[in-house]
Design an enzyme around this catalytic site. Structure first.
Site, mmCIF file in Angstrom:
data_model
loop_
_atom_site.group_PDB
_atom_site.id
_atom_site.type_symbol
_atom_site.label_atom_id
_atom_site.label_comp_id
_atom_site.label_asym_id
_atom_site.label_seq_id
_atom_site.Cartn_x
_atom_site.Cartn_y
_atom_site.Cartn_z
ATOM 1 N N LYS A 78 7.407 0.016 18.235
ATOM 2 C CA LYS A 78 7.849 0.520 16.928
ATOM 3 C C LYS A 78 9.235 -0.045 16.624
ATOM 4 C CE LYS A 78 8.310 4.905 14.366
ATOM 5 N NZ LYS A 78 8.236 6.375 14.448
ATOM 6 N N SER A 158 5.307 8.700 10.863
ATOM 7 C CA SER A 158 5.959 7.441 10.559
ATOM 8 C C SER A 158 5.530 6.269 11.437
ATOM 9 C CB SER A 158 7.473 7.600 10.686
ATOM 10 O OG SER A 158 7.834 7.817 12.042
ATOM 11 N N SER A 182 5.249 12.339 13.949
ATOM 12 C CA SER A 182 5.152 10.901 13.661
ATOM 13 C C SER A 182 4.385 10.080 14.681
ATOM 14 C CB SER A 182 6.552 10.300 13.502
ATOM 15 O OG SER A 182 7.080 10.606 12.244
#
Lengths: 490, 95
Positions: A78, A158, A182
């Protein structure tokens, strides 16, 4: 032999150990897959050269007889984790061009375990969002489509790029971060596994901060076993993180015994929220039946302050964010937009650098922390947070684990909720309470909606009892027999 | 608590974010809506409940007072939009 990109981490580990294929071959298969799937926009930065070098080094280690627990495994990172020399954006314009001169603890640990970095995945800007639509680098597309409907769907957020990369067979595993859901909500939307470990289990050092009392990293994978393998490599004490837990890391994979006989599984009645769809209700009932069939004992429990978790979160998270994001001032890194005075330079830089959702949350955070409102909002929220945490403590006196749905719906279409912040926030109704209490929680793919999209079940455990969460998740995974996969995106 | 346009101007200033004038009224409406939703916390009886700042039940650790980092000015300045002679450079703040 199955396609190399279809393997689980455990299968790839065995194949590499047997010499059925090399880390370089595995990396090349994923580099090709990533190139073909650019329409998903799952990656902000692809790092094929790094992947090839990592893979070659991995093969050399294996020849020397010293492979690590993740040696040769293609991983997506990420883009919230600082990676030395590799662009790190948090999906924000304000970090334009930022190449960290240091490596986050977790990515350093994954590298030391032999992981091969394929690239940096897209996310909601500063991890603020539940649909991956707030990224400066554009939305991520879910690899799944509704049956008979070709509209692009959100992957959740997210960690949407990470979820899309793992579901779309672009990496065998990915790192995510979870502040209010997330990791878990995008895992549910994309039909993969995601675990947010206990707060303190994985180091936060070198992860771009959103809300420091809530942020926690974890793995996103295609199987429960893979999550256990990857979590083991990500966990552990780090003196550089002041809230890192100085505790031994269990052998998470060894926890997957498949035996949950006698386990008391709490079913929180307050999670039966108004307007819960029949298919989510049915999925939850299936989960309860599967646990029971495996010898666990379902028990209804009460978490009375559940409905206050979201509003509490939407005070605490923006308050911490407004403080954390004060560092983006155009002086030390990232974007600078000039101004006549220093203050004007700050204002111009931050006005141009932050997107709408991030700006909205900084302003809310600034407001609730400002003189005259601090007690009414921020301290009040911290008091309610204490009550929410106490609810869990009470429940865990009579049960070992909690079972709920992960999200209130399946994946929605791009644009469907982007103009209604509160509707977007409600995506996290089942995931936020565990975040506020710092508890380990995990999403497992458990079925398909009537539209043919994945749905997830959610397990919440006691602090530092990821082993029970993983063990029960393994039972759910086997019972659900989730073998559906996203339509080919060729 | 309804947030008006002047309040948006004030908190944007506190947060050092330039908000175009045309955005302020819509932002005031958005923030009012969100804060209105948050107000339901007022229903919760929190009398005598201590605020929870951290879920971690631990004391902050001490470490030896020893230098374990430093002497890396090039790394510190590597991402600065502007720097001179080993310092971050900003618009002039002293006349």
């Amino acid at each position: 032999m199955t396609t190399l990109t279809d393997l689980t981490i455990a299968e790839a580990r065995d194949g590499l150990a047997r010499g059925a294929f090399s880390a370089v071959e595995l990396a090349e298969a994923h580099i090709a897959a990533i190139e073909k799937a650019r329409a998903l926009n799952a990656f902000i930065t692809e790092t094929p050269a790094r992947a090839r070098a990592d893979a070659a080094a991995s093969d050399a280690r294996r020849r020397a007889g010293t492979p690590g627990p993740l040696d040769g495994i293609p991983l997506a990172i990420k883009d919230l984790f600082c990676t030395e020399g590799v662009l790190t954006t948090a999906a924000s314009r304000i970090l334009d061009g930022f190449r960290p001169t240091y490596e986050s603890t977790i990515t350093a640990q994954l590298h030391a375990a032999g992981g091969v970095m394929m690239g940096k995945t897209n996310l909601d800007e500063f991890a603020m969002g539940s649909s991956n639509e707030t990224s400066h680098y554009g939305p991520v597309e879910n690899p799944w489509r509704r049956t008979g409907d070709n509209r692009p769907l959100v992957p959740g957020g997210s960690s949407g790029g990470s979820a899309a990369a793992v579901a779309g067979r672009l990496a065998l595993g990915a790192t995510g971060t979870d502040t209010g859901g997330s990791i878990r909500q995008p895992a549910a939307f994309c039909g993969i596994v995601g675990i947010k470990p206990t707060y303190g289990r994985c180091s936060r050092w070198g992860i771009v901060a959103f809300a420091s009392s809530l942020d926690q990293a974890g793995p996103m994978t295609r199987s429960v076993r893979d999550a256990a393998i990857m979590l083991g490599a990500m966990s552990g004490f780090d003196a550089k993180d002041s809230t890192s837990a100085d505790m031994p890391v269990p052998d998470f994979e060894a926890a997957l015994t498949g035996d949950i006989r006698g386990l008391r599984v709490g079913i929180p009645k307050e999670y039966q929220v108004d307007g819960m769809s029949a298919e989510i209700r049915n999925l939850w009932d299936d989960g309860i039946a599967w646990m029971k069939a495996a010898g666990a004992i379902p028990v209804e429990v009460s978490l009375p302050h559940t409905r206050y978790a979201l509003p509490t979160y939407y005070i605490i998270a923006p308050a911490e964010a407004s403080s954390n994001l004060a560092r983006y001032d155009g002086v030390r890194y990232g974007l600078r937009v000039d101004g006549e005075t220093l203050d004007q330079m700050y204002e111009n830089t931050r006005g141009a650098g932050f997107g709408r959702e991030v700006r909205r949350r900084i302003l809310i955070g600034t407001y609730v922390l400002s003189a005259g409102y601090y007690d009414a909002y921020y301290i009040k929220a911290q008091r309610v947070r204490a009550l929410i945490a106490r609810d869990f403590t009470e429940a865990f006196k009579s049960v070992d684990l909690l079972l709920t749905p992960t999200a209130p719906s399946d994946a929605f279409a791009q644009g469907d909720k982007s103009n209604d912040p509160i509707a977007m926030y409600l995506n996290d109704v089942f995931t936020v309470p565990a975040s506020l209490a710092g508890l380990p929680a995990m999403s497992v793919p458990a079925g398909l909606s009537s539209a043919g999209l994945p749905l997830g079940l959610h397990l919440i455990g006691r602090a530092f009892d990821e082993e029970t969460v993983l063990r029960a998740a393994g039972v759910l995974e086997r019972a659900a027999g989730f073998t559906a996969r996203p339509a080919s995106r060729d | 608590m309804a947030v008006d346009k002047d309040t948006v101007t004030r908190i944007a200033r506190l947060a050092r974010i330039q908000v175009p004038d045309a955005d302020r009224a819509p932002l005031a409406a958005e923030l009012s809506n969100i804060l209105g939703w948050i107000e339901q916390l007022g229903e919760v009886d929190t009398e005598g409940v201590a605020p929870l700042a951290s879920v971690v039940d631990m004391k902050l650790r001490w470490r030896a007072d020893a230098v374990d980092d430093g002497f890396i000015p090039d790394k510190v300045l590597a991402n600065a939009p502007d720097h001179h002679d080993g310092f971050f450079a900003v618009p002039k703040v002293v006349e």
